[in-house]
Design an enzyme around this catalytic site. Structure first.
Site, PDB file in Angstrom:
ATOM      1  N   SER A  63       0.796  -1.234   0.000  1.00  0.00           N
ATOM      2  CA  SER A  63       0.000   0.000   0.000  1.00  0.00           C
ATOM      3  C   SER A  63       0.823   1.277   0.000  1.00  0.00           C
ATOM      4  O   SER A  63       0.263   2.351  -0.182  1.00  0.00           O
ATOM      5  CB  SER A  63      -0.925   0.034   1.206  1.00  0.00           C
ATOM      6  OG  SER A  63      -2.066  -0.712   0.913  1.00  0.00           O
ATOM      7  N   LYS A  66       0.324   3.387  -2.940  1.00  0.00           N
ATOM      8  CA  LYS A  66      -0.912   4.182  -3.112  1.00  0.00           C
ATOM      9  C   LYS A  66      -0.598   5.670  -3.142  1.00  0.00           C
ATOM     10  O   LYS A  66      -1.299   6.457  -3.780  1.00  0.00           O
ATOM     11  CB  LYS A  66      -1.917   3.843  -2.003  1.00  0.00           C
ATOM     12  CG  LYS A  66      -2.476   2.425  -2.169  1.00  0.00           C
ATOM     13  CD  LYS A  66      -3.386   1.968  -1.054  1.00  0.00           C
ATOM     14  CE  LYS A  66      -3.945   0.580  -1.427  1.00  0.00           C
ATOM     15  NZ  LYS A  66      -4.339  -0.273  -0.376  1.00  0.00           N
ATOM     16  N   TYR A 188      -3.950  -2.893 -10.203  1.00  0.00           N
ATOM     17  CA  TYR A 188      -3.816  -2.656  -8.764  1.00  0.00           C
ATOM     18  C   TYR A 188      -2.860  -3.683  -8.136  1.00  0.00           C
ATOM     19  O   TYR A 188      -1.965  -3.332  -7.367  1.00  0.00           O
ATOM     20  CB  TYR A 188      -5.214  -2.701  -8.112  1.00  0.00           C
ATOM     21  CG  TYR A 188      -5.169  -2.616  -6.613  1.00  0.00           C
ATOM     22  CD1 TYR A 188      -4.971  -1.402  -5.972  1.00  0.00           C
ATOM     23  CD2 TYR A 188      -5.306  -3.764  -5.830  1.00  0.00           C
ATOM     24  CE1 TYR A 188      -4.915  -1.325  -4.584  1.00  0.00           C
ATOM     25  CE2 TYR A 188      -5.256  -3.699  -4.449  1.00  0.00           C
ATOM     26  CZ  TYR A 188      -5.060  -2.483  -3.838  1.00  0.00           C
ATOM     27  OH  TYR A 188      -5.000  -2.414  -2.464  1.00  0.00           O
ATOM     28  N   TYR A 239      -3.840   3.188   8.107  1.00  0.00           N
ATOM     29  CA  TYR A 239      -5.033   2.381   8.387  1.00  0.00           C
ATOM     30  C   TYR A 239      -5.862   3.055   9.488  1.00  0.00           C
ATOM     31  O   TYR A 239      -5.867   4.271   9.603  1.00  0.00           O
ATOM     32  CB  TYR A 239      -4.636   0.937   8.742  1.00  0.00           C
ATOM     33  CG  TYR A 239      -3.708   0.317   7.721  1.00  0.00           C
ATOM     34  CD1 TYR A 239      -4.126   0.161   6.408  1.00  0.00           C
ATOM     35  CD2 TYR A 239      -2.416  -0.059   8.046  1.00  0.00           C
ATOM     36  CE1 TYR A 239      -3.280  -0.395   5.453  1.00  0.00           C
ATOM     37  CE2 TYR A 239      -1.567  -0.619   7.094  1.00  0.00           C
ATOM     38  CZ  TYR A 239      -2.009  -0.773   5.798  1.00  0.00           C
ATOM     39  OH  TYR A 239      -1.179  -1.304   4.868  1.00  0.00           O
ATOM     40  N   VAL A 257       1.193  -3.454   3.996  1.00  0.00           N
ATOM     41  CA  VAL A 257       1.213  -4.724   4.719  1.00  0.00           C
ATOM     42  C   VAL A 257       2.483  -5.538   4.477  1.00  0.00           C
ATOM     43  O   VAL A 257       2.685  -6.574   5.092  1.00  0.00           O
ATOM     44  CB  VAL A 257      -0.040  -5.593   4.435  1.00  0.00           C
ATOM     45  CG1 VAL A 257      -1.299  -4.931   4.969  1.00  0.00           C
ATOM     46  CG2 VAL A 257      -0.177  -5.939   2.970  1.00  0.00           C
TER      47      VAL A 257
HETATM   48  N1  GLU Z   1      -2.224  -5.376  -1.878  1.00  0.00           N
HETATM   49  C1  GLU Z   1      -2.790  -5.264  -0.566  1.00  0.00           C
HETATM   50  C2  GLU Z   1      -4.304  -5.412  -0.621  1.00  0.00           C
HETATM   51  O1  GLU Z   1      -4.912  -4.906  -1.505  1.00  0.00           O
HETATM   52  C3  GLU Z   1      -2.408  -3.942  -0.036  1.00  0.00           C
HETATM   53  C4  GLU Z   1      -2.838  -3.781   1.356  1.00  0.00           C
HETATM   54  C5  GLU Z   1      -1.979  -2.877   2.125  1.00  0.00           C
HETATM   55  O2  GLU Z   1      -0.746  -2.864   2.011  1.00  0.00           O
HETATM   56  O3  GLU Z   1      -2.590  -2.131   2.904  1.00  0.00           O
HETATM   57  O4  GLU Z   1      -4.899  -6.053   0.189  1.00  0.00           O
END
Ligand code: GLU
Length: 303
Positions: A63, A66, A188, A239, A257
């Protein structure tokens, strides 16, 4: 500031916490990572980079990417994006579906999975190849042309991607996803699979410390957009523990994550820390502790 000595000191101080928590298990390809790893790097606004521990070892960025997808979508497409995604903390787990129905398919913010899917959808419309755009951007800003997608991780995530597929289809039913969902999910997952080291990520995130200026001195974001991105990272980047992160660290940050976290000291430097074992919210236990020590020892927080 002697960043190298500082980072070595922090690495030593947080060593007892390395391995506390659990690496992400819901993506099987991530579950096998050694929880005993710890790396930390600082890149200053001039591009000097300092590190300690496993700071040059690539890990799964997840993430953290992002942030880069959002920056590209804003830079190429402007403010229209904010009609499709909000800027409020969700107070829910990153992959939660519940809020989406109450809020008519508009995700709370661009850093929960639903919001990031909208950003990727926008980037796909703008560029025709969202994940390659993100990869190219990361290569340019980090100066590391070797960066690549990790096919095994992307495939593993795709195989276990029912939750993200549900989010995307649900938003499509509200008209908030316009590209075909399978295409969007591929981009994604590819984007999330990119592997980078703490040094790569700290360097790549410098535009956020340089008020929107890229590594080559050209402008990616206006000063105001860079401020806005940092603000959204501060309130939504870790988060549903963003309040706790602001309290302990006091910097805009984004976690993934894979155990990585980037943090920004506007006008000064970026910091990236990595340690794979996560707390219940999905943030690296040793990573948050290390950033806490960083701002406590240096006074370099935004407060
Ligand atoms: N690729 C992970 C998902 O979509 C990313 C989650 C993350 O790192 O928060 O669940």
């Amino acid at each position: 500031m002697d960043y190298k000595a500082l980072l070595d000191r922090i690495a030593q101080e947080v060593a007892p916490l390395v391995g506390s928590g659990t690496p992400a298990e819901y993506i099987p390809a991530l579950a096998t990572v050694d929880p005993g790893r710890f790396g930390m790097a600082v890149a200053d606004v001039d591009g000097n980079v300092y590190g300690s521990g496993d700071w040059e070892r690539p890990f799964s960025t997840q993430s953290v990417t992002k942030v880069f997808a959002l920056a590209l979508a804003l830079s190429l497409g402007g403010d229209d994006l904010w009609e499709r995604v909000g800027r409020e903390p969700s107070g829910n787990p990153f992959n939660s579906l519940v809020q989406l129905e109450y809020e008519n398919g508009i995700p709370r913010n661009p850093f929960i999975n639903a919001g990031a899917l909208v950003v990727t959808d926008r980037l796909q419309t703008l560029t025709g190849d969202a994940s390659s755009e993100v990869l190219g951007f990361l290569r340019q800003e980090s100066g590391n042309q070797e960066l690549a997608f990790a096919q095994e991780v992307a495939a593993s995530e795709s195989e276990h991607g029912d939750r993200n597929a549900a989010l995307a289809h649900f938003m499509a039913s509200y008209g908030n996803i316009v590209n075909p969902v399978p295409v969007l999910l591929d981009h994604y997952f590819w984007q999330c699979s990119i592997e980078m080291s703490c040094a790569d990520l700290a360097l790549a995130a410098r535009f956020l410390a340089r008020h929107g200026l890229r590594a080559d001195g050209t402008r990616l974001l206006t000063r105001s957009e860079a401020k806005q991105m940092n603000a959204v990272m501060m309130t939504c980047g870790t988060y549903d523990a963003a309040g706790e992160f602001a309290y302990r660290v006091g910097l805009p940050g984004k976690s993934g994550v894979g155990g990585g976290i980037i943090a920004v000291v506007p006008g000064r430097c970026t910091v990236c820390v990595w340690s794979p074992a996560l707390d219940e919210q999905g943030n690296s236990v040793a990573g948050v502790a290390a950033l806490d020590r960083f701002t406590t020892l240096t006074g370099l927080s935004v407060f």
